[in-house]
Design a protein around this motif. Structure first.
Motif, short mmCIF file in Angstrom:
data_model
loop_
_atom_site.label_atom_id
_atom_site.label_comp_id
_atom_site.label_asym_id
_atom_site.label_seq_id
_atom_site.Cartn_x
_atom_site.Cartn_y
_atom_site.Cartn_z
N SER A 19 0.76 -1.25 0.04
CA SER A 19 -0.01 0.10 0.13
C SER A 19 0.79 1.22 0.13
O SER A 19 0.56 2.36 -0.85
CB SER A 19 -0.88 0.03 1.28
OG SER A 19 -1.66 -0.95 1.21
N ARG A 20 1.78 1.15 1.14
CA ARG A 20 2.75 2.30 0.79
C ARG A 20 3.49 2.65 -0.21
O ARG A 20 3.75 3.96 -0.77
CB ARG A 20 3.85 2.20 2.13
CG ARG A 20 3.23 2.31 3.58
CD ARG A 20 2.54 3.79 3.89
NE ARG A 20 3.73 4.81 3.51
CZ ARG A 20 4.78 5.18 4.52
NH1 ARG A 20 4.81 4.29 5.77
NH2 ARG A 20 5.68 5.90 4.25
N ASN A 22 2.64 1.77 -3.53
CA ASN A 22 1.83 2.07 -4.34
C ASN A 22 1.40 3.47 -4.30
O ASN A 22 1.09 4.34 -5.04
CB ASN A 22 0.60 1.45 -4.50
CG ASN A 22 0.93 -0.11 -5.21
OD1 ASN A 22 1.57 -0.33 -6.07
ND2 ASN A 22 0.11 -1.09 -4.70
N GLN A 23 1.07 3.95 -3.02
CA GLN A 23 0.79 5.32 -2.52
C GLN A 23 1.58 6.12 -2.83
O GLN A 23 1.51 7.39 -3.48
CB GLN A 23 0.16 5.30 -1.20
CG GLN A 23 -0.22 6.88 -0.71
CD GLN A 23 -0.56 6.63 0.74
OE1 GLN A 23 0.34 6.04 1.56
NE2 GLN A 23 -1.36 7.63 1.19
#
Length: 297
Positions: A19-20, A22-23
């Protein structure tokens, strides 16, 4: 009050890392090409687990110190935007591990694929190959792969950077190849012994054109500028390599040059030469070969 959603397992940290990554819209290409694979690699490496074995550990509960270590490596990858290989100080090519750090570009080369096949049919049996030259050796990975591909060969490897050659020396020593790989510091052919000639010259030189250099993401800007930048059209170093190659090749020898995404600039600069484009996993526009006979005098 206790955190109702604690991070406790490898699975938890893997989800967080993906998630991090991709963010943050990280750029990949230094061993992995997506957020998931990079997260898996960094987590397994940080936890000192086998890099090819994830499933049995996904639901393992981690110690607080282990969780902190993984969170820190995730933070550094996101905040510092350096290649993962610089965080772990290692990179892999065709099953071989190499030490890397910010003194060298992260090893990646389609020539490595070709060496896996011994550059057949352009190069004969490995036991018959004599001297090999690698220009712009960086970490020494291609010289080491060449030594494995051609057991009878000796390899001279050159780089202009003394810092890069310190890394190359570490890798050469790690594979106990100091008796077959000689390292030279200097500008292309200049530091080589007078009269030295080779059956094969390999090079993955600086070839990125200036416009592309200006658009590189932070991960690539973290690599040594001198190892990437090839001038306005990317061909400054390649021109000099081709110009000097015939004087350093034995008759019947070959020059093999990797040029990444610079196919159009190569054709513009050297379209008058009978370039042989070699097939690799990315297609037939990344690596070219010139025979001794085809090289300019």
């Amino acid at each position: 009050m206790a955190d109702p959603y604690p991070l406790s397992t490898v699975r938890d940290l893997l989800r967080l890392a993906v998630s991090r990554f991709n963010q943050a819209k990280l750029a990949f290409g230094h061993g992995t090409d997506n957020a998931y694979d990079e997260a898996v690699y960094l987590i397994l490496h940080t936890l000192h687990l086998p890099l090819d074995t994830l499933e049995p550990f996904l639901d393992a509960r981690l110690l607080p110190a282990e969780i902190e270590a993984v969170l820190e490596i995730i933070r550094r990858r996101v905040d510092e935007r350096v290649p993962a290989a610089y965080l772990t100080q290692e990179a892999y090519m065709h099953g071989l591990r190499f030490h890397v750090d910010s003194r060298v570009i992260v090893p990646r080369s389609f020539i490595g694929e070709l060496l896996h096949e011994g550059l057949e049919p352009w190069v004969g049996d490995g036991e018959e190959i004599g001297p090999v030259l690698e220009l712009c050796t960086g970490s020494g990975c291609l010289a080491i792969l060449a030594a494995h591909a051609w057991p009878g060969a000796t390899i001279d490897a050159v780089d202009i950077s003394a810092d890069a050659l310190e890394v190359a020396r570490q890798n050469v020593d790690e594979y106990d190849l100091a008796d077959r790989i000689r390292l030279y510091q200097g500008d292309l052919y200049a530091p080589l012994p007078d009269g030295a000639r080779y059956d094969v010259i390999l090079t993955n030189p600086p070839y990125v054109n200036e416009a592309s250099m200006q658009q590189l993401p932070p991960e690539y800007q973290a690599e040594p500028h001198i190892a990437l930048a090839g001038g306005d059209d990317g061909m400054d170093i390649v021109r000099r390599i081709i110009a000097g190659a015939k004087a350093r090749l034995n008759p019947g020898g070959v020059l093999v040059v990797e040029i990444g995404n610079e196919y159009d600039n190569v054709e513009e600069a050297f379209g008058n030469l009978p370039l042989v484009w070699l097939p690799v996993s990315a297609g037939e526009q990344q690596v070219f070969l010139l025979t001794y006979e085809a090289l300019p005098d």
